[in-house]
Design a protein around this motif. Structure first.
Motif, PDB file in Angstrom:
ATOM      1  N   UNK A 160       0.839  -1.213   0.000  1.00 56.68           N
ATOM      2  CA  UNK A 160       0.000   0.000   0.000  1.00 56.68           C
ATOM      3  C   UNK A 160       0.865   1.250   0.000  1.00 56.68           C
ATOM      4  N   UNK A 161       1.924   1.236   0.857  1.00 50.55           N
ATOM      5  CA  UNK A 161       2.789   2.408   0.942  1.00 50.55           C
ATOM      6  C   UNK A 161       3.542   2.657  -0.343  1.00 50.55           C
ATOM      7  N   UNK A 162       3.762   1.621  -1.131  1.00 44.17           N
ATOM      8  CA  UNK A 162       4.473   1.794  -2.397  1.00 44.17           C
ATOM      9  C   UNK A 162       3.618   2.480  -3.444  1.00 44.17           C
ATOM     10  N   UNK A 163       2.304   2.481  -3.245  1.00 38.15           N
ATOM     11  CA  UNK A 163       1.395   3.117  -4.207  1.00 38.15           C
ATOM     12  C   UNK A 163       0.886   4.415  -3.589  1.00 38.15           C
ATOM     13  N   UNK A 164       1.522   5.512  -3.918  1.00 34.94           N
ATOM     14  CA  UNK A 164       1.210   6.783  -3.273  1.00 34.94           C
ATOM     15  C   UNK A 164      -0.119   7.407  -3.716  1.00 34.94           C
TER      16      UNK A 164
END
Length: 894
Positions: A160-164
Motif C-alpha cells: 500500500x505504501x508503495x502506491x502513493x
C-alpha cells in the motif's frame, strides 16, 4: 529426545485438528446465510448473516473472501438503488473484519479500501451513482476503512505504501471530511481513521508518556513504521496544515475531537521528523525516487519553517476550557520535544512555553503532567550534548530577560504572572546548564539588571517606629519587613521573582553571582536595596530549601566556599560607608539596613555550624544594629543573631553576649576614643546592656566611666548617650530582684536620725509603719535605719581609723542600737546600685534641657534607677545628696 519430538508432533496434530473443527463449525454456520444473501440481496438477508456471526467467536482467514463476496455483490448490484442495503452491508462487512485476526490478502484489502474511499469522497460518490452520502453511511464507511487498516499485515501495508496515489487520495478524503460541517461523530471517526492510516492505534497515549523508546512501541506495527515514514513525507504539509486549521476553526468541536486531532498531528510529525531516522545527503543520493517525494535536508528545512508557524497556531489551545484538551496538549508538546529535538529545534522554545504555562494550570492533572514533561526534558538536556537546543534556550532567555522590565511595567497582573512563569520555567528546564549561560558576561549583566529593575522598591509605605527599652525575643517570630514594589503589588508575582533568584543561586555559579552583585552594590547607590534583596534569595537558593530538586548537584558550592562568600558579603556590607548610617527618618536607609541584615542571615543559615569561624567578624556589626533605636533594624538584627547563636550551638543570645563580653567591650572602648565612631560604640554597648545578663556589669563599668566622662565633658551625641543610660537603667531594674530589693549604695547620711521611741517600744506606730512599708518594699523602717547606721559606722571606720571623734560617735551609736541588729549582714555596695547612683547624679543638669524628648529619656532613666534602688517611703534623705537633687520637686515634697 525422540519422545519429546513425538510429543510435539502429536500436540501440533491435535491443534490442527482442533482448528479444522473450528473452521468446519464456522463454515456450517455462515454458509446458509451467505447462500441466502446471494439468492436474495436484501436487508433481511444481511441481518441474517450478521446474526450468524454472533455464534462465531473468530473468523478463519480462509472464510473471509467467502463471506465478503455476497456483501460485495449486494453493494454492486443494489447499493446505488437501496441506500439502506448499502449501509447494512458496510456494517456487516465491518463486523466480519473485526472478527478476523489479520488481513493478509492484498486483493481483499484493495477491493474494500477503494470502495470505502469512493464512498467517502463526496464528488466521486455522486458520480458513481451512490447519491449523497448520509452521516450514517459515512460513519459505516469510516469504521470499515479503519478496521481494514488496523488488521492489515506488514506485507500488505508495504504494498500500500508503495502506491502513493491511492494513499494520497485517502488522506485527502479524510481531511476533506474535517473541513465539512458534519457532526462530532464524523469528525472523531475521520481522525481515528487518519491515526490508523499511520499504523497507530488511537489508544497509544498511555504508551507515549511512559518513557518508551518510540511513540509506537507496543502497538504491534513496528515493522512497517519505516514504510509509513517514506509514504507520508510528501503528505505531511497537507496533514499538518489541515489539522491546524481544523483545530483553530473548530475549537468548540468537543474535547474528544480536539484530543484526537492533537494526537494525530503529533503522530505524523514525529513519524517524519524522528531524530533517529534523519536523512543525510549521502542517503538521499542513493535513492532513485523523485526529489519531491524524498526526505531530503532541503525539504526538511523548508518544512521546519512551516511547522514553526503551525506550532504557534496549535499552541493557542492552551486557553481551552476543557482540561482534557490541555492535558493532551501537554502530550503533544512533550512528544515533539522528546523525539524531534534536533530536527525541529526551531520549535522548541514555543513548545517549552506551552509546558511552562500549563505547569501553573488550575487542574492538577494538567499541572502534574506538565511538571513531569519538564523534568524529562531537563534530564534529556543535562545528559545529551544538545548544543543547538541549549543555544536556542539561551537566546530565548536573553530575549525574555531584556523585555522583562518593560513587560512588568506595561502588562496587567495576569500577563505579568504568565511572563514570570515562563522565565522560571526556562530556568528550571536549563537546570545546571544555567552555569554556562551566566559565564557569558552579556547574559549575566542582562539577567541581573532585569531582576534589579523589576524588583525596584517603593519606600513610601514603610512605617518608622522608635524602639522602646524592652527585649524583643517575643516579637522576632512574627516580625518581617513589609516590602512594597513599584511595578507590581501581587503576592504571586513577588514569589515568582524570588523563585527566579533562588533558581539562579541553586543552579548557577554562586561565586560569580555574588561577586557581580557586590560590584553592582558598590557602584550603584540607587540599586543597593535591590542588590541586597537579590543576594538574600541567592543564598536561599544555595541552601536548596524549597527547590523542586533538592539533591546535591555536581559542582555545587562547597562549605568552605560558602563561608568565603559569607565573609565577602559581610565585609562589603559592614563597611562604614554602608553600615554606619544614621537612620532617624530615612526610610530608604532603614530598609537597606534590614535587607543587608537579611542577606547576612540567609548566608549564616547556609553555612550552618561553620559560622563559628566568622563569629568575631559578624558579632560587633550585628550588635551595633541590635542596639539601634529603630524597631525594624533591631528586630532584623535580632533575627540574624538568632541564626548566629543557633549555628554556634548556644542556647540564647544572652549566653552569646556573656561569653563574648570582653571582646565586645574592648571594641566599644576603642570606638569611644574615636569621635567619628562613638555612635557605633554606643549602639554596641546598648545591645550588650539590653540582651546581656548581670554578669556583663562588672566589665561594663570601665566603658560606663568613659561614657559618663564624655557626658560630663559634653562630648559626643548627648541623646544617644542618654539612650544608652536609659537602657542601662532598665537593665539594672531587670537584674535587681524586685521581690527582695538590694540595699542602697554606700553614701553616708549626714545627720542620722535617732531611733523613734515608738519603734523601739513596738507600739502601734511601728505596726502601721511596718505594714505600710512591707506592702511596698517588703522591709521595715527599723531595718532600713539599722542598715544605714551600721553602714555609716563601717564606712567611717574604714575611712579614718585614727579619728577619735568618729570612734566615740561610733561607740555612742553602737550603745543605742537595737541588740537585734547586731547580727545583721552587711556588704559593700553592689555594682548595680553604684551604677544607678552614677546615672542619677547626671540627671540634674539634663532635666532642664530644652529638648522634650531628652527630658523624657532622662526622667525614664531616673524612674528606673529609683525602682532599682527601691528606697522606702519617707527615706529620700537616705539617698546621696546628688541623687536627692535629681528628684523632681514633687517627689521631694512627698
Amino acid at each position: 529426545s525422540r519422545n519429546h519430538n513425538g510429543g510435539q508432533v502429536l500436540s501440533m496434530a491435535k491443534e490442527e485438528g482442533h482448528s479444522a473443527e473450528k473452521d468446519a463449525f464456522a463454515f456450517s454456520r455462515l454458509r446458509p446465510a451467505c447462500v441466502e444473501l446471494l439468492k436474495e440481496p436484501c436487508v433481511r438477508s444481511v441481518e441474517g448473516l450478521k446474526g450468524a456471526l454472533t455464534s462465531v467467536p473468530s473468523l478463519p482467514a480462509q472464510l473471509l473472501e467467502y463471506t465478503l463476496l455476497p456483501l460485495r455483490m449486494a453493494i454492486k448490484r443494489f447499493g446505488r438503488s437501496d441506500p439502506q442495503l448499502l449501509e447494512y452491508s458496510l456494517d456487516c462487512a465491518c463486523e466480519l473484519v473485526k472478527r478476523l485476526a489479520l488481513l493478509d490478502s492484498m486483493e481483499v484489502f484493495n477491493e474494500w479500501f477503494f470502495l470505502t474511499a469512493l464512498l467517502l469522497d463526496k464528488r466521486m460518490c455522486t458520480a458513481a451513482g451512490y447519491g449523497t452520502s448520509s452521516e450514517e453511511r459515512v460513519l459505516c464507511s469510516l469504521e470499515l476503512l479503519r478496521c481494514i487498516l488496523v488488521k492489515a499485515t506488514g506485507s500488505v501495508w508495504k504494498q500500500v505504501a508503495a502506491s502513493l496515489p491511492p494513499l494520497g487520495h485517502c488522506v485527502s478524503v479524510l481531511l476533506g471530511l474535517l473541513g465539512e460541517r458534519r457532526g462530532k461523530l464524523v469528525w472523531a471517526a475521520a481522525l481515528e481513521t487518519l491515526l490508523a492510516l499511520s499504523q497507530l492505534d488511537s489508544n497509544f497515549p498511555s504508551l507515549w508518556i511512559t518513557g518508551s523508546q518510540s511513540v509506537v512501541d507496543g502497538c504491534g506495527h513496528m515493522a512497517q513504521e519505516s514504510e509509513c515514514r517514506k509514504a507520508f513525507v510528501s503528505f505531511l504539509p497537507g496533514i499538518a496544515t489541515g489539522l491546524s486549521l481544523f483545530m483553530n476553526t473548530e475549537a468548540l468541536a468537543g474535547q474528544r475531537v480536539l484530543m484526537l486531532a492533537l494526537l494525530c498531528w503529533a503522530r505524523y510529525v514525529c513519524l517524519v521528523f524522528d531524530d533517529r531516522v534523519l536523512p543525510t545527503e549521502e542517503s538521499c543520493d542513493k535513492e532513485g525516487d523523485d526529489e519531491a517525494f524524498r526526505q531530503t535536508p532541503k525539504n526538511l528545512e523548508q518544512s521546519k519553517k512551516n511547522l514553526s508557524v503551525l506550532v504557534a497556531n496549535v499552541g493557542s489551545l492552551v486557553g481551552h476550557e476543557g482540561w482534557k484538551v490541555r492535558k493532551t496538549l501537554v502530550l503533544w508538546s512533550f512528544s515533539i520535544l522528546k523525539y524531534c529535538t534536533k530536527s525541529l529545534s526551531t520549535c522548541l522554545p514555543n513548545l517549552l512555553e506551552l509546558l511552562v504555562t500549563m505547569k501553573a494550570d488550575s487542574y492538577p492533572q494538567v499541572s502534574e503532567s506538565s511538571q513531569e514533561a519538564l523534568s524529562v526534558c531537563s534530564a534529556l538536556l543535562a545528559k545529551e550534548e544538545s548544543h543547538q537546543w541549549l543555544a536556542l534556550l539561551e537566546e530565548r532567555l536573553h530575549t525574555l530577560a531584556s523585555a522583562l522590565p518593560r513587560l512588568l511595567r506595561q502588562q496587567d497582573e495576569a500577563r505579568k504572572t504568565a511572563t514570570l512563569q515562563l522565565f522560571v520555567g526556562f530556568l528550571e528546564v536549563m537546570g545546571p546548564k544555567i552555569t554556562s549561560l551566566l559565564h557569558s558576561h552579556a547574559h549575566l549583566c542582562r539577567i541581573i539588571q532585569a531582576l534589579l529593575q523589576t524588583l525596584e522598591m517603593d519606600f513610601s509605605g514603610l512605617y518608622l517606629e522608635t524602639l522602646k527599652n524592652t527585649q524583643l525575643e517575643e516579637k522576632v517570630e512574627s516580625f518581617d519587613v513589609t516590602l512594597h514594589f513599584r511595578h507590581f503589588t501581587s503576592e504571586k508575582i513577588r514569589n515568582l521573582l524570588f523563585l527566579t533568584c533562588q533558581l539562579l543561586g541553586f543552579y548557577g555559579p554562586c561565586p560569580l553571582l555574588v561577586d557581580h552583585l557586590l560590584g553592582v552594590f558598590g557602584s550603584s547607590a540607587h540599586q543597593r536595596p535591590e542588590c541586597a534583596l537579590l543576594l538574600t534569595h541567592v543564598f536561599v537558593g544555595m541552601s536548596g530549601v524549597g527547590m523542586v530538586r533538592e539533591e546535591k548537584l555536581q559542582g555545587q558550592t562547597e562549605g568552605d566556599q560558602l563561608l568565603f562568600l559569607l565573609e565577602e558579603v559581610a565585609s562589603v556590607f559592614t563597611e562604614p560607608v554602608h553600615w554606619d548610617i544614621r537612620v532617624k527618618e530615612d526610610r530608604r536607609t532603614v530598609l537597606l539596613s534590614c535587607l543587608m541584615l537579611g542577606a547576612i542571615r540567609e548566608g549564616v543559615r547556609v553555612v550552618g555550624v561553620a559560622v563559628r569561624d566568622v563569629l568575631q567578624t559578624l558579632l560587633c556589626p550585628l550588635m551595633a544594629k541590635l542596639g539601634s533605636q529603630n524597631l525594624h533594624i533591631s528586630l532584623s538584627a535580632l533575627r540574624t543573631l538568632r541564626e548566629v547563636w543557633l549555628g554556634c550551638g548556644l542556647p540564647s543570645l544572652s549566653r552569646m553576649v556573656s561569653d563574648n563580653c570582653d571582646y565586645l567591650l574592648s571594641a566599644v572602648s576603642l570606638w569611644l576614643m574615636d569621635p567619628s565612631q562613638m555612635s557605633v560604640g554606643l549602639s554596641v554597648c546598648r545591645g550588650v546592656v539590653q540582651y546581656g545578663d548581670a554578669s556583663v556589669l562588672p566589665p561594663l563599668r570601665d566603658c560606663l566611666c568613659e561614657v559618663l566622662l564624655c557626658l560630663d565633658l559634653q562630648q559626643g551625641p548627648v541623646e544617644e548617650v542618654w539612650s544608652l543610660l536609659d537602657s542601662l537603667s532598665v537593665a539594672l531594674l531587670r537584674w535587681t530582684p524586685q521581690d527582695s530589693p538590694l540595699p542602697p549604695p554606700s553614701f553616708p547620711s549626714p545627720n542620722p536620725t535617732p531611733p523613734s521611741p515608738s519603734l523601739q517600744d513596738g507600739g502601734g506606730g511601728e505596726e502601721e509603719s511596718t505594714s505600710a512599708a512591707g506592702k511596698r518594699h517588703h522591709c521595715s523602717l527599723e531595718e532600713v535605719r539599722s542598715f544605714f547606721l551600721d553602714y555609716h559606722r563601717k564606712k567611717q571606720k574604714m575611712a579614718d581609723a585614727t579619728d577619735d571623734c568618729f570612734l566615740e560617735e561610733e561607740e555612742e551609736e553602737g550603745s543605742h542600737r537595737d541588740p537585734r541588729q547586731e547580727n545583721t549582714e552587711t556588704s559593700p555596695s553592689s555594682p548595680c546600685h553604684q551604677t544607678a547612683v552614677d546615672i542619677m547624679q547626671r540627671c540634674t543638669h539634663f532635666l532642664s534641657s530644652p529638648s522634650p524628648s531628652l527630658r523624657i529619656v532622662v526622667l525614664d532613666a531616673l524612674r528606673c534607677c529609683l525602682l532599682a534602688l527601691a528606697p522606702p517611703q519617707g527615706c529620700q534623705d537616705s539617698l546621696p545628696q546628688g541623687c536627692q537633687d535629681s528628684l523632681p520637686q514633687g517627689c521631694q515634697d512627698s
